[in-house]
Design a protein around this motif. Structure first.
Motif, PDB file in Angstrom:
ATOM      1  N   ALA A 104     -29.455 -12.094  38.113  1.00 55.78           N
ATOM      2  CA  ALA A 104     -29.564 -12.158  40.064  1.00 55.78           C
ATOM      3  C   ALA A 104     -28.393 -12.070  40.485  1.00 55.78           C
ATOM      4  CB  ALA A 104     -30.150 -13.643  40.390  1.00 55.78           C
ATOM      5  N   PHE A 105     -27.096 -12.593  39.948  1.00 61.50           N
ATOM      6  CA  PHE A 105     -25.717 -12.385  40.282  1.00 61.50           C
ATOM      7  C   PHE A 105     -25.538 -10.930  40.324  1.00 61.50           C
ATOM      8  CE2 PHE A 105     -21.157 -12.170  39.982  1.00 61.50           C
ATOM      9  CZ  PHE A 105     -20.763 -12.872  40.887  1.00 61.50           C
ATOM     10  N   ALA A 106     -25.488 -10.517  38.947  1.00 61.84           N
ATOM     11  CA  ALA A 106     -25.141  -9.010  38.704  1.00 61.84           C
ATOM     12  C   ALA A 106     -25.869  -7.863  39.422  1.00 61.84           C
ATOM     13  CB  ALA A 106     -25.442  -8.570  37.172  1.00 61.84           C
ATOM     14  N   ALA A 107     -27.303  -8.271  40.082  1.00 61.25           N
ATOM     15  CA  ALA A 107     -27.913  -7.202  40.737  1.00 61.25           C
ATOM     16  C   ALA A 107     -27.604  -7.325  41.998  1.00 61.25           C
ATOM     17  CB  ALA A 107     -29.493  -7.676  40.414  1.00 61.25           C
ATOM     18  N   THR A 108     -26.892  -8.560  42.780  1.00 58.30           N
ATOM     19  CA  THR A 108     -26.621  -8.427  44.139  1.00 58.30           C
ATOM     20  C   THR A 108     -25.412  -8.683  44.585  1.00 58.30           C
ATOM     21  OG1 THR A 108     -27.249 -10.915  44.073  1.00 58.30           O
ATOM     22  CG2 THR A 108     -28.982  -9.510  44.344  1.00 58.30           C
ATOM     23  N   ARG A 109     -24.429  -9.166  43.491  1.00 58.07           N
ATOM     24  CA  ARG A 109     -22.943  -9.556  43.965  1.00 58.07           C
ATOM     25  C   ARG A 109     -22.081  -8.650  43.407  1.00 58.07           C
ATOM     26  NH1 ARG A 109     -22.893 -15.041  45.039  1.00 58.07           N
ATOM     27  NH2 ARG A 109     -20.583 -14.667  45.409  1.00 58.07           N
ATOM     28  N   THR A 110     -22.303  -7.741  42.269  1.00 59.58           N
ATOM     29  CA  THR A 110     -21.426  -6.999  41.811  1.00 59.58           C
ATOM     30  C   THR A 110     -21.240  -5.651  42.510  1.00 59.58           C
ATOM     31  OG1 THR A 110     -23.012  -6.038  40.123  1.00 59.58           O
ATOM     32  CG2 THR A 110     -21.739  -7.916  39.313  1.00 59.58           C
ATOM     33  N   ALA A 111     -20.276  -4.946  42.396  1.00 58.55           N
ATOM     34  CA  ALA A 111     -20.083  -3.787  42.955  1.00 58.55           C
ATOM     35  C   ALA A 111     -20.937  -2.665  42.649  1.00 58.55           C
ATOM     36  CB  ALA A 111     -18.403  -3.160  42.736  1.00 58.55           C
ATOM     37  N   GLU A 112     -21.413  -1.790  43.471  1.00 62.69           N
ATOM     38  CA  GLU A 112     -22.453  -0.874  43.010  1.00 62.69           C
ATOM     39  C   GLU A 112     -22.015   0.149  41.982  1.00 62.69           C
ATOM     40  OE1 GLU A 112     -25.262   2.558  45.126  1.00 62.69           O
ATOM     41  OE2 GLU A 112     -23.917   1.386  46.351  1.00 62.69           O
ATOM     42  N   ALA A 113     -20.612   0.354  42.034  1.00 62.97           N
ATOM     43  CA  ALA A 113     -19.802   1.062  40.871  1.00 62.97           C
ATOM     44  C   ALA A 113     -20.038   0.618  39.382  1.00 62.97           C
ATOM     45  CB  ALA A 113     -18.504   1.540  41.044  1.00 62.97           C
ATOM     46  N   VAL A 114     -20.147  -0.583  39.372  1.00 62.85           N
ATOM     47  CA  VAL A 114     -20.333  -1.424  38.004  1.00 62.85           C
ATOM     48  C   VAL A 114     -21.656  -2.016  37.808  1.00 62.85           C
ATOM     49  CG1 VAL A 114     -17.834  -1.224  37.703  1.00 62.85           C
ATOM     50  CG2 VAL A 114     -18.926  -3.279  38.787  1.00 62.85           C
ATOM     51  N   ARG A 115     -22.432  -2.105  38.728  1.00 61.02           N
ATOM     52  CA  ARG A 115     -23.720  -2.992  38.854  1.00 61.02           C
ATOM     53  C   ARG A 115     -24.376  -2.721  37.205  1.00 61.02           C
ATOM     54  NH1 ARG A 115     -25.976  -2.780  44.222  1.00 61.02           N
ATOM     55  NH2 ARG A 115     -24.162  -3.846  44.418  1.00 61.02           N
ATOM     56  N   GLU A 116     -24.601  -1.419  37.282  1.00 58.36           N
ATOM     57  CA  GLU A 116     -25.640  -1.244  35.965  1.00 58.36           C
ATOM     58  C   GLU A 116     -24.974  -1.652  34.617  1.00 58.36           C
ATOM     59  OE1 GLU A 116     -26.642   2.897  36.231  1.00 58.36           O
ATOM     60  OE2 GLU A 116     -27.958   2.717  38.253  1.00 58.36           O
ATOM     61  N   GLU A 117     -23.702  -1.424  34.636  1.00 58.45           N
ATOM     62  CA  GLU A 117     -22.784  -1.570  33.356  1.00 58.45           C
ATOM     63  C   GLU A 117     -22.897  -3.250  33.270  1.00 58.45           C
ATOM     64  OE1 GLU A 117     -18.317  -1.550  32.123  1.00 58.45           O
ATOM     65  OE2 GLU A 117     -18.840  -0.469  33.612  1.00 58.45           O
ATOM     66  N   MET A 118     -22.845  -3.920  34.368  1.00 58.18           N
ATOM     67  CA  MET A 118     -22.668  -5.669  34.269  1.00 58.18           C
ATOM     68  C   MET A 118     -24.249  -6.062  33.849  1.00 58.18           C
ATOM     69  SD  MET A 118     -19.772  -6.378  34.486  1.00 58.18           S
ATOM     70  CE  MET A 118     -18.599  -4.906  34.646  1.00 58.18           C
ATOM     71  N   LEU A 119     -25.464  -5.218  34.451  1.00 57.09           N
ATOM     72  CA  LEU A 119     -26.597  -5.775  34.237  1.00 57.09           C
ATOM     73  C   LEU A 119     -27.035  -5.621  32.740  1.00 57.09           C
ATOM     74  CD1 LEU A 119     -28.494  -4.503  37.170  1.00 57.09           C
ATOM     75  CD2 LEU A 119     -28.480  -6.862  36.375  1.00 57.09           C
ATOM     76  N   GLU A 120     -26.445  -4.240  31.810  1.00 59.68           N
ATOM     77  CA  GLU A 120     -26.310  -4.199  30.732  1.00 59.68           C
ATOM     78  C   GLU A 120     -26.070  -5.175  29.752  1.00 59.68           C
ATOM     79  OE1 GLU A 120     -26.114   0.077  28.953  1.00 59.68           O
ATOM     80  OE2 GLU A 120     -25.538   0.568  30.879  1.00 59.68           O
ATOM     81  N   ALA A 121     -24.810  -5.723  30.187  1.00 62.25           N
ATOM     82  CA  ALA A 121     -23.929  -6.701  29.619  1.00 62.25           C
ATOM     83  C   ALA A 121     -24.680  -7.944  29.747  1.00 62.25           C
ATOM     84  CB  ALA A 121     -22.598  -6.795  30.087  1.00 62.25           C
ATOM     85  N   VAL A 122     -25.473  -8.249  30.762  1.00 63.97           N
ATOM     86  CA  VAL A 122     -26.070  -9.637  30.919  1.00 63.97           C
ATOM     87  C   VAL A 122     -27.372  -9.452  29.991  1.00 63.97           C
ATOM     88  CG1 VAL A 122     -27.639 -10.744  32.538  1.00 63.97           C
ATOM     89  CG2 VAL A 122     -25.294 -10.074  33.279  1.00 63.97           C
ATOM     90  N   LEU A 123     -27.783  -8.375  30.127  1.00 63.14           N
ATOM     91  CA  LEU A 123     -29.193  -8.242  29.204  1.00 63.14           C
ATOM     92  C   LEU A 123     -28.722  -8.289  27.663  1.00 63.14           C
ATOM     93  CD1 LEU A 123     -30.988  -5.392  31.147  1.00 63.14           C
ATOM     94  CD2 LEU A 123     -31.776  -7.887  30.905  1.00 63.14           C
ATOM     95  N   SER A 124     -27.809  -7.904  27.383  1.00 62.11           N
ATOM     96  CA  SER A 124     -27.122  -8.047  25.877  1.00 62.11           C
ATOM     97  C   SER A 124     -27.163  -9.364  25.524  1.00 62.11           C
ATOM     98  CB  SER A 124     -26.011  -7.164  25.795  1.00 62.11           C
ATOM     99  OG  SER A 124     -25.550  -7.571  24.461  1.00 62.11           O
ATOM    100  N   GLY A 125     -26.509 -10.172  26.601  1.00 62.04           N
ATOM    101  CA  GLY A 125     -26.155 -11.581  26.288  1.00 62.04           C
ATOM    102  C   GLY A 125     -27.577 -12.270  26.253  1.00 62.04           C
ATOM    103  N   TRP A 126     -28.349 -11.972  27.193  1.00 65.63           N
ATOM    104  CA  TRP A 126     -29.854 -12.612  27.491  1.00 65.63           C
ATOM    105  C   TRP A 126     -30.626 -12.385  25.944  1.00 65.63           C
ATOM    106  CZ3 TRP A 126     -33.516 -11.790  32.169  1.00 65.63           C
ATOM    107  CH2 TRP A 126     -34.353 -12.724  32.151  1.00 65.63           C
ATOM    108  N   ALA A 127     -30.419 -11.202  25.431  1.00 67.29           N
ATOM    109  CA  ALA A 127     -31.294 -10.961  24.333  1.00 67.29           C
ATOM    110  C   ALA A 127     -30.802 -11.735  23.156  1.00 67.29           C
ATOM    111  CB  ALA A 127     -31.236  -9.318  24.042  1.00 67.29           C
ATOM    112  N   GLN A 128     -29.587 -12.113  23.204  1.00 71.00           N
ATOM    113  CA  GLN A 128     -29.345 -13.165  22.194  1.00 71.00           C
ATOM    114  C   GLN A 128     -30.041 -14.233  21.874  1.00 71.00           C
ATOM    115  OE1 GLN A 128     -25.097 -13.737  22.831  1.00 71.00           O
ATOM    116  NE2 GLN A 128     -24.731 -11.786  21.817  1.00 71.00           N
ATOM    117  N   VAL A 129     -30.630 -14.787  22.996  1.00 77.45           N
ATOM    118  CA  VAL A 129     -31.279 -16.060  23.157  1.00 77.45           C
ATOM    119  C   VAL A 129     -32.939 -15.792  23.285  1.00 77.45           C
ATOM    120  CG1 VAL A 129     -29.573 -17.501  23.486  1.00 77.45           C
ATOM    121  CG2 VAL A 129     -30.777 -16.477  25.256  1.00 77.45           C
ATOM    122  N   ASN A 130     -33.152 -14.901  24.230  1.00 74.24           N
ATOM    123  CA  ASN A 130     -34.702 -14.577  24.227  1.00 74.24           C
ATOM    124  C   ASN A 130     -34.863 -13.088  24.778  1.00 74.24           C
ATOM    125  OD1 ASN A 130     -37.207 -14.560  25.460  1.00 74.24           O
ATOM    126  ND2 ASN A 130     -37.097 -16.601  26.147  1.00 74.24           N
TER     127      ASN A 130
END
Length: 469
Positions: free
Chosen positions: A151-177
């Motif tokens: 939610a934070f990465a999708a709305t609060r990060t700069a557009e230029a890095v948003r997809e990159e930050m979402l990829e990082a979040v998903l990588s961390g999320w996938a470690q637990v679920n």
């Protein structure tokens, strides 16, 4: 002993001393992780705490306040030590040292300091170091609370890095679920290219924890626009982490009915990055069409790194069209990468062979404008008569055009008399353009039998179908 003879010895001793220093530093680092004497850590603290303390103390030069660093109370201020450590890391030169300290720092932080660190860095001027640190923090946040992180990465990060930050979040999320992270990525209204990146981030992280589940997840993906890209991402992980040979059984698991040829080619190209000999040996067991495609991928990748080795491999293939094709591709790429010297030396060392004709033609094409005489000599070495005549004729005509005095005596001696005579013959002048002639409009032919009223106009061959002009 002379000074000149002593120098290598001194250099050798210095090298051994430097290895010893590195070894001692490694021992001290490991000891610090376990003891961290200045911070007086309790022996019960886990490895994450020890790494966090060691990193902060190294970066700030003062004993770490672990309680402040790990505070989860919203009333506590952002730790000054953590702020200084983050700023130091963000400005650090890229390399192993920065990567090591970044991971060690972030891995030990709980949720609140992670979020506060992200907010602190979001207010700093953009830089490569800041971006790398944010990426690691977002990965950590995803592992702690994936939903709030996306939610934070999708709305609060700069557009230029948003997809990159979402990829990082998903990588961390996938470690637990991994299942929840995968479902979130599938629901997003993004392009197929972006969705593939998201899903690839999930499945490659899951592969580190449960490879069988990751392969099953990629195999079950039914959307044809997404599956090839996700399979490629997983193939990258397999080759990078297991090696090509160990990856093969898992590739079969991805699609027991048979992988698409483009994925097989991609896998072989990746394998050839690290072990081209094994990749080429495996490709030799494929059927005709697949083998040619895979050989081409392996040859191209191999020639971009070790063209001489690639050429030697191709030269050892069974005689035939496949061998000629690989040799031509490899030598052509070799010329583009390193120029003509080494490819021509290699070719000159081989016995005449019709399977080398394509490679020789690549040399001729590269040489003709630089040195027509040498290009002509190479053209005349082509074994196949038809190909030799075509190449020699093309070079001869160019050579005569740019250097008739130098070309004429050589061509007269080397070419058959009839061919040379045809080359030296004066071209016939183009005929003068014809004078324009005045033409009279054709008279309409007389009609013997006029069309009767009501008759079909098409029968007369004069009027269009609709009866009008």
């Amino acid at each position: 002993m002379s000074k000149q003879r002593m120098t290598p010895v001194v250099i050798g001793v210095a090298w051994l001393v430097s290895l010893g220093v590195v070894f001692v530093l490694g021992i001290l680092s490991a000891f610090a992780f376990h003891r961290a004497p200045e911070s007086m850590l309790d022996p019960g603290h886990d490895r994450g705490d020890r790494e966090l303390v060691f990193t902060v103390e190294t970066l700030t030069g003062e004993p770490a306040d672990l309680a402040a660093l790990k505070s989860v109370s919203a009333r506590d201020a952002f730790p000054a030590q953590l702020e200084r450590a983050l700023d130091d890391l963000a400005g650090m030169t890229p390399g192993v040292r920065r990567s090591f300290f970044t991971e060690a720092l972030v891995r030990g932080l709980p949720m609140r300091p992670v979020v506060a660190s992200v907010q602190h860095l979001a207010e700093q001027p953009p830089s490569e170091g800041r971006r790398a640190l944010l990426r690691e923090l977002m990965r950590r946040w995803g592992g702690l609370d994936g939903r709030s992180a996306v939610a934070f990465a999708a709305t609060r990060t700069a557009e230029a890095v948003r997809e990159e930050m979402l990829e990082a979040v998903l990588s961390g999320w996938a470690q637990v679920n991994a299942g929840d992270a995968w479902s979130w990525a599938m629901r997003q209204e993004v392009s197929d290219v972006v969705r593939v990146r998201f899903l690839g981030s999930v499945v490659t992280t899951e592969a580190e924890i449960d490879l069988e589940s990751a392969v099953a997840r990629a195999s079950a993906l039914e959307e044809s626009a997404l599956q090839p890209g996700v399979m490629r991402a997983l193939t990258d992980w397999l080759v990078d982490n297991l090696g090509g040979e160990q990856a093969l059984p898992w590739l079969v698991e991805m699609d027991p009915e048979g992988l698409p040829l483009d994925l097989i080619v991609y896998f072989a190209r990746r394998w050839a990055d690290t072990d081209p000999w094994m990749a080429a040996e495996w490709a030799g067991g494929l059927d005709g069409v697949a083998r040619e495609e895979v050989y081409g991928a392996v040859a191209a990748q191999w020639a971009s790194r070790e063209p001489a080795e690639a050429a030697q491999w191709a030269y050892g293939l069974p005689r035939g069209v496949e061998r000629m094709t690989m040799l031509r591709r490899i030598v052509g790429q070799w010329i583009r990468l390193e120029g003509l010297e080494f490819p021509t030396e290699w070719l000159a060392a081989q016995d005449p062979d019709p399977d080398l004709d394509g490679a020789v033609e690549a040399v001729v094409v590269a040489l003709v404008e630089l040195n027509p005489a040498a290009a002509f000599s190479w053209a005349m070495s082509i074994v196949d008569r038809t190909r030799r005549e075509v190449a020699a004729d093309a070079v001869a005509r160019y050579w005569l055009d740019v250097d008739p005095e130098g070309a004429a005596p050589v061509l007269a001696e080397e070419l058959p008399a009839s061919v040379a005579q045809d080359l030296f013959a004066e071209p016939e002048p183009d005929p003068p353009p014809a004078e324009p002639q005045e033409t009279m409009p054709e008279e309409f032919p007389e009609m013997d039998d006029p069309v009767e009223d009501g008759a079909d106009a098409d029968d007369a061959g004069f009027f269009p179908e609709d009866g009008g002009f």
